[in-house]
Design a protein around this motif. Structure first.
Motif, PDB file in Angstrom:
ATOM      1  N   LYS A 146      -5.084  -9.680  -7.349  1.00 49.61           N
ATOM      2  CA  LYS A 146      -3.633  -9.484  -7.317  1.00 49.61           C
ATOM      3  C   LYS A 146      -3.195  -8.083  -7.755  1.00 49.61           C
ATOM      4  N   PRO A 147      -3.785  -7.466  -8.794  1.00 50.50           N
ATOM      5  CA  PRO A 147      -3.315  -6.145  -9.242  1.00 50.50           C
ATOM      6  C   PRO A 147      -3.591  -5.000  -8.273  1.00 50.50           C
ATOM      7  N   LEU A 148      -4.488  -5.207  -7.290  1.00 47.35           N
ATOM      8  CA  LEU A 148      -4.856  -4.130  -6.372  1.00 47.35           C
ATOM      9  C   LEU A 148      -3.711  -3.830  -5.406  1.00 47.35           C
ATOM     10  N   SER A 149      -3.666  -2.589  -4.918  1.00 49.47           N
ATOM     11  CA  SER A 149      -2.538  -2.200  -4.059  1.00 49.47           C
ATOM     12  C   SER A 149      -2.940  -1.382  -2.829  1.00 49.47           C
ATOM     13  N   SER A 150      -4.231  -1.182  -2.594  1.00 50.02           N
ATOM     14  CA  SER A 150      -4.659  -0.424  -1.427  1.00 50.02           C
ATOM     15  C   SER A 150      -4.447  -1.257  -0.156  1.00 50.02           C
ATOM     16  N   GLU A 151      -4.574  -0.608   0.993  1.00 45.16           N
ATOM     17  CA  GLU A 151      -4.366  -1.316   2.262  1.00 45.16           C
ATOM     18  C   GLU A 151      -5.420  -2.389   2.468  1.00 45.16           C
ATOM     19  N   ASN A 152      -6.673  -2.099   2.129  1.00 42.85           N
ATOM     20  CA  ASN A 152      -7.729  -3.113   2.247  1.00 42.85           C
ATOM     21  C   ASN A 152      -7.494  -4.265   1.283  1.00 42.85           C
ATOM     22  N   ALA A 153      -6.964  -3.929   0.100  1.00 43.95           N
ATOM     23  CA  ALA A 153      -6.689  -4.963  -0.897  1.00 43.95           C
ATOM     24  C   ALA A 153      -5.590  -5.914  -0.423  1.00 43.95           C
ATOM     25  N   THR A 154      -4.560  -5.362   0.233  1.00 41.11           N
ATOM     26  CA  THR A 154      -3.482  -6.223   0.733  1.00 41.11           C
ATOM     27  C   THR A 154      -3.993  -7.166   1.816  1.00 41.11           C
ATOM     28  N   LEU A 155      -4.964  -6.701   2.605  1.00 37.42           N
ATOM     29  CA  LEU A 155      -5.565  -7.582   3.606  1.00 37.42           C
ATOM     30  C   LEU A 155      -6.309  -8.720   2.923  1.00 37.42           C
ATOM     31  N   ILE A 156      -7.108  -8.392   1.903  1.00 35.89           N
ATOM     32  CA  ILE A 156      -7.848  -9.421   1.164  1.00 35.89           C
ATOM     33  C   ILE A 156      -6.882 -10.422   0.532  1.00 35.89           C
ATOM     34  N   GLN A 157      -5.789  -9.923  -0.047  1.00 31.94           N
ATOM     35  CA  GLN A 157      -4.787 -10.796  -0.646  1.00 31.94           C
ATOM     36  C   GLN A 157      -4.172 -11.725   0.392  1.00 31.94           C
ATOM     37  N   SER A 158      -3.897 -11.186   1.578  1.00 30.54           N
ATOM     38  CA  SER A 158      -3.328 -12.001   2.649  1.00 30.54           C
ATOM     39  C   SER A 158      -4.321 -13.066   3.113  1.00 30.54           C
ATOM     40  N   LEU A 159      -5.605 -12.695   3.203  1.00 26.78           N
ATOM     41  CA  LEU A 159      -6.626 -13.659   3.605  1.00 26.78           C
ATOM     42  C   LEU A 159      -6.720 -14.807   2.597  1.00 26.78           C
ATOM     43  N   PHE A 160      -6.643 -14.469   1.315  1.00 24.92           N
ATOM     44  CA  PHE A 160      -6.639 -15.502   0.268  1.00 24.92           C
ATOM     45  C   PHE A 160      -5.465 -16.456   0.469  1.00 24.92           C
ATOM     46  N   ALA A 161      -4.273 -15.893   0.680  1.00 24.04           N
ATOM     47  CA  ALA A 161      -3.067 -16.702   0.827  1.00 24.04           C
ATOM     48  C   ALA A 161      -3.147 -17.605   2.052  1.00 24.04           C
ATOM     49  N   VAL A 162      -3.660 -17.062   3.149  1.00 21.02           N
ATOM     50  CA  VAL A 162      -3.769 -17.852   4.374  1.00 21.02           C
ATOM     51  C   VAL A 162      -4.773 -18.988   4.203  1.00 21.02           C
TER      52      VAL A 162
END
Length: 260
Positions: A109-125
């Protein structure tokens, strides 16, 4: 000056330790209280209370805050619901969910890079669609359709909000509609992969939509990179990989024994 720097470092260390402790408390407590109470209510309240800053704003900022925090809220709510749906007794899946939530809160959650946002979205999905599919298995298709739309919209918005392009409303709505359509089509043949007595249940729909998000993001990045020179060949690799993976899952791992 040296004393001031030392005191400041001590406060920073103390603040970090408190932050880690509170996140661990939330990650473990939300699962623990759900199992012990046999109800998702207290766990959901705990998750929402942890997001008090989202609601502690003026009314005109509330909707924007909710949109910006949808991915985090989806992950937290899904963890609680998956715990509840696993049953009122402790199973290996409960400890897995604790680990996943703590990892999310402390490291992802604390990460903010573009790759990190993709990983966060994958988790949510993956977590969101898993919870929604299991929870709505015996309900009308409109319920999973609406939930899938919300999750797809949130995941797409989370990725696109980190880019320089601020006009992404239409794109996020289209992604939500694609999620809703796929969820509606799959509702009449829900496949759940179970793993013995661990309590782990993974819906086929969650795997398919997670792969779709990966392909979707690869296509978006290629379109940005090549702009006016964009060709389909630029996304051919990820597209073929994703399509082949989905085909294998649907054709070879859709045995009716898993059908709920």
């Amino acid at each position: 000056m040296a004393d001031y720097i030392l005191a400041r470092k001590s406060r920073n260390i103390a603040s970090t330790m408190v932050h880690v402790f509170l996140n661990l408390l939330l990650g473990i407590g939300s699962v623990l209280i759900t199992v012990l109470s046999g109800s998702p209510v207290l766990g959901l309240i705990l998750v929402l209370v942890s997001k008090w800053r989202v609601f502690a704003v003026r009314a005109r900022f509330l909707v924007l805050n909710l949109k910006s925090n949808l991915v985090d809220i989806i992950v937290g709510v899904s963890i609680v619901l998956l715990t509840y749906l696993a049953g009122p007794s402790f199973l290996p899946v409960d400890f897995i969910l604790m680990l996943i939530y703590c990892t999310w809160l402390l490291f992802i959650k604390p990460l903010s890079s573009e790759n990190a946002t993709l990983i966060q979205s994958l988790f949510a999905v993956f977590l969101g669609i898993s919870a929604a599919t299991i929870m709505t298995a015996n309900l009308d298709a409109i319920v999973i359709t609406l939930l899938a739309f919300l999750i797809g919209y949130a995941a797409s918005r989370h990725v696109l909000s980190q880019t320089s392009d601020k006009e992404f409303t239409l794109t996020t709505l289209v992604c939500g509609l694609v999620f809703a359509e796929i969820a509606w089509l799959c509702h009449s043949w829900n496949i759940i992969y179970t793993f013995g007595s661990t309590g782990v249940r993974i819906p086929q729909l969650a795997v398919i939509l997670t792969i779709f998000v990966f392909i979707y993001n690869s296509a978006r990045q290629s379109m940005i990179k090549y702009r006016d020179d964009f060709r389909f060949k630029h996304i051919l690799g990820p597209f073929i990989f994703g399509a082949a993976l989905i085909a294998i899952i649907v054709l070879l791992f859709s045995n009716p024994i898993f059908n709920i």
